[in-house]
Design a protein around this motif. Structure first.
Motif, PDB file in Angstrom:
ATOM      1  N   SER A 202       0.931  -1.190   0.380  1.00 52.32           N
ATOM      2  CA  SER A 202       0.223   0.465   0.196  1.00 52.32           C
ATOM      3  C   SER A 202       0.541   1.267  -0.360  1.00 52.32           C
ATOM      4  N   GLU A 203       0.709   1.915  -1.216  1.00 50.85           N
ATOM      5  CA  GLU A 203       1.540   3.180  -0.715  1.00 50.85           C
ATOM      6  C   GLU A 203       0.889   3.943  -0.176  1.00 50.85           C
ATOM      7  N   HIS A 204       0.253   4.279   0.639  1.00 48.22           N
ATOM      8  CA  HIS A 204      -0.196   5.817   2.050  1.00 48.22           C
ATOM      9  C   HIS A 204      -0.007   4.531   3.136  1.00 48.22           C
ATOM     10  N   ALA A 205      -0.525   3.523   3.626  1.00 48.64           N
ATOM     11  CA  ALA A 205      -0.097   2.799   4.658  1.00 48.64           C
ATOM     12  C   ALA A 205       0.307   2.074   4.889  1.00 48.64           C
TER      13      ALA A 205
ATOM     14  N   ARG B 103       0.932  -0.194   7.560  1.00 48.73           N
ATOM     15  CA  ARG B 103       0.644  -0.743   8.246  1.00 48.73           C
ATOM     16  C   ARG B 103      -0.280  -2.024   7.619  1.00 48.73           C
ATOM     17  N   ILE B 104      -0.683  -2.019   6.682  1.00 54.94           N
ATOM     18  CA  ILE B 104      -1.477  -3.146   5.657  1.00 54.94           C
ATOM     19  C   ILE B 104      -0.682  -4.132   4.989  1.00 54.94           C
TER      20      ILE B 104
ATOM     21  N   LEU C  89     -10.232  -3.651   9.516  1.00 55.10           N
ATOM     22  CA  LEU C  89      -9.645  -3.199   7.672  1.00 55.10           C
ATOM     23  C   LEU C  89      -8.061  -3.483   6.785  1.00 55.10           C
ATOM     24  N   VAL C  90      -7.524  -4.109   7.510  1.00 54.76           N
ATOM     25  CA  VAL C  90      -7.333  -4.858   6.546  1.00 54.76           C
ATOM     26  C   VAL C  90      -7.374  -6.188   5.749  1.00 54.76           C
TER      27      VAL C  90
END
Lengths: 333, 333
Positions: free
Chosen positions: B35-38, B40-41, B119-120
C-alpha cells in the motif's frame, strides 16, 4: 418545517425527481440483503439501512446515469451496490471506532455484537460485487473495486496517522478521499460509465463526486469545532476529545509556536487532556484563523465540484447537483 | 523427515509440479498486498501470508487451469485472488473468534488490534476483486463473488447455530460449505472457467472442490475429539470447550436419550461445563459410535471428490488431486 422549505433542499429535490428509480433501488436493497439461511443478516442490515439515511450515494449514481441519457436497468444495480458498500463500511467503522450510536440509534455492534457487524459487513460487500457483476460491465467493476480498496486503505491510514502530528494536509486529503470522497466519486462516475457517456463527461462526474465528498468531509470537521449541536447532531469538541487530527487542527499545528506544539502533543498525540483544554484548542484555532482558512478550502472544493458540472448536458438534474454542492458548504456560511 | 517422505505428500507434489506458477502467485501477492500510503497493511498481511500456510487454495486454481490446458496468464491472478479472500477471512475470523493464536503464532488482532484486522481484511477483499477484474472474465467474477457471499453467510449462520441443539446435519453442511468448501470449489471451478474447459469438466471441478472442502472440515472436526495433538497441532477437546456443535456431536445428539440430551444442553447450549465433562462427552460419542459414522461420511466425501476427477483429462495433476483427496482423509484412518 413546512413542505416548501423541505422542497428547497437539493437532496430532497433529487429524491423527488428520482422517485421511481429510488423505489427500485430500495426494493433491490431489501431483496438482496435477505439471506436464505442466516436471518441475522437482514436483521442487522435493516437496522442500519432503514435508519433513515439520506441515500445520497445511490441518488448520485441514478442522477449521473440519467443526466447522461441512460435508459437501461443497471443504474439501479449500481446504486444498490454503492449503498451496500457504504453500509458495510459503516458496520465495520462502528466496530473499529467502538461506537455506541449512529444516526441517533444504538449501533449494530452494541445491539448484536462485533462479530455480527464484521461478518454482515463482509456479506454486504460480497453482495455489492454480485450486483455489479450482473451489469456485465467490467469498467464499473474496476471503478468500484478500486474505490473499495481506497476506502479500506484510507481507514487504515487514519488508524496510524490520525494521532501523529506529522500528518499534513496531503495525508489528510488521502484519508478524506478514503473515508468519503472515493465512494462519492465512484458513485457518480459509474453512472456516466453505464450510460456510455463521452470520456470528458465521465471524468467530470468523477471530479464532481471527488470534490463534493472532500467538501462534505471538511465541513464535517469544521462543524465539530464551531457547530450548533442542535442543528448538526454532533457535540462540539468530539473530534478533539477523540484526538482526531482534522483540518483546522492540522493548519493550527503548521503555524504553532513551540509552546503551542507541546499543547497539541500532549492533548492529541499523548491524549492527556485536562479541563479547559478544548477551550484552549479553540482559542488557538481562532488565533491562527484556521477555521476561516478551513472554510475557504471547503468553499473551493465546492466550487471545483460546480465547475466540473459545466461539462455535463443541460438538465434539471445538473442544476440539482450544482445546488447540492452549495448546500453542503452552506452549513458553514 | 527425509525428502522422500516429504515428496510423497500430494500437496508437496503439487507445489513441486506447479513451482513456477506458484512463484508467480507469491510475487503477485507480495506486489498487491503493498500500500503506497498505509504501511500497516503489508505488515499485517505479511504476518499471515508468510506464516507458512500450505497455499492449498491457489494451488487448486493453478492445477485446475493447467489440467484443462490453460496457457494464459490469468490463472495466476485468480490464484492470488483466492488466497487474498482466504487471508481476509482468516483476519476477520480471528477477530470474531477472539483468537490469540493461528499457525502457532500470535494472531494479527493480538499483535496489532482488532481495528487493523478488520480494515486490512477489507483491503485484501477489495484487492482480490481488482485481481479478478483484470482477467476480464465476468464468469469468474460471478463465481468468486458468490463464494465470498456464501463464506460470510456461513460464518453468520455459525454464529447463531453453532450452540443451538436444533442444528442438524443439513445446517452443519451449510456452515461447512461457508467455512471451507465454498472457497475450495470456487478455486477449482475458476481454473476450469479461465481455461474455457467444457461445461462437464467445469462442473466436475466444482464438485471436486466442494467435496474435498467438506471432507477436509469433517476430518478437522473428528481430530478435535480423537486426534493426537502433537501430530495435528490441535488440542483434543477445543471444540467441546468452545461449545461448537460439530458433526460427531450432532450425530450423538440425534441419538441421545433424554438424560444425554440434558448433558449436551448444559455443556454446549448453556456452556456450564465441569471437570470430567469432556470425558463424558467422549464416552457418549463412543456409545453411539458417532466418530466411526463421521469418519464414514468423510470417506464418502473424499470418494465423491475422486469420482468427480474422472471427468477430467489424463494428466499427472489429475492423479495428484485424487491423491490429495485420499491424503485429506488419511489423517483419520
Amino acid at each position: 418545517m413546512s413542505l416548501d422549505q423541505t422542497a428547497t433542499k437539493p437532496h430532497e429535490q433529487l429524491a423527488t425527481h428520482l422517485g421511481g428509480g429510488m423505489e427500485a433501488v430500495n426494493t433491490l436493497i431489501r431483496t438482496r440483503m435477505a439471506s436464505e439461511h442466516a436471518p441475522r443478516i437482514p436483521e442487522v442490515t435493516a437496522h442500519l439501512v432503514e435508519a433513515g439515511g439520506k441515500r445520497l450515494r445511490p441518488m448520485l449514481t441514478l442522477a449521473a446515469a440519467e443526466l447522461c441519457g441512460y435508459d437501461g436497468p443497471y443504474h439501479v444495480n449500481l446504486a444498490a451496490a454503492v449503498e451496500f458498500i457504504h453500509t458495510a463500511t459503516l458496520l465495520h467503522d462502528d466496530v473499529v471506532d467502538e461506537s455506541g450510536q449512529r444516526r441517533g440509534r444504538p449501533t449494530a455492534n452494541l445491539l448484536w455484537d462485533n462479530k455480527s457487524s464484521v461478518l454482515v459487513g463482509d456479506y454486504l460487500l460480497s453482495r455489492s460485487f454480485q450486483l455489479m457483476v450482473e451489469t456485465g460491465n467490467l469498467r464499473v467493476l474496476d471503478i468500484l473495486a478500486n474505490a473499495s480498496a481506497t476506502i479500506a486503505e484510507g481507514e487504515v491510514l487514519q488508524l496510524t496517522a490520525s494521532q501523529d502530528l506529522r500528518t499534513n494536509e496531503a495525508i489528510y486529503l488521502q484519508i478524506v478521499r478514503g473515508k468519503t470522497a472515493a465512494l462519492f466519486s465512484a458513485a457518480t462516475q459509474v453512472g456516466g460509465v453505464i450510460a456510455t457517456a463521452p470520456e470528458d463527461q465521465v471524468q467530470a462526474l468523477f471530479d464532481y463526486g471527488d470534490a463534493l465528498g472532500i467538501a462534505f468531509q471538511i465541513v464535517d470537521d469544521l462543524l465539530d469545532y464551531q457547530g450548533d449541536s442542535n442543528a448538526t447532531g454532533k457535540n462540539v469538541g468530539d473530534d478533539f476529545r477523540e484526538r482526531k487530527l482534522t483540518l483546522p487542527v492540522i493548519k493550527a499545528i503548521a503555524a504553532a509556536s513551540p509552546e503551542e506544539r507541546a499543547f497539541w502533543q500532549r492533548t492529541i498525540e499523548k491524549g492527556r487532556q485536562e479541563d479547559g483544554d478544548l477551550d484552549h484548542a479553540q482559542s488557538l484555532l481562532r488565533k491562527h484563523d484556521t477555521l476561516a482558512a478551513t472554510r475557504t478550502d471547503a468553499l473551493a472544493w465546492a466550487d471545483k465540484a460546480k465547475t466540473a458540472m459545466r461539462c455535463l448536458p443541460e438538465h434539471p438534474l445538473r442544476q440539482m447537483l450544482i445546488d447540492l454542492a452549495d448546500y453542503v458548504v452552506a452549513r458553514v456560511n
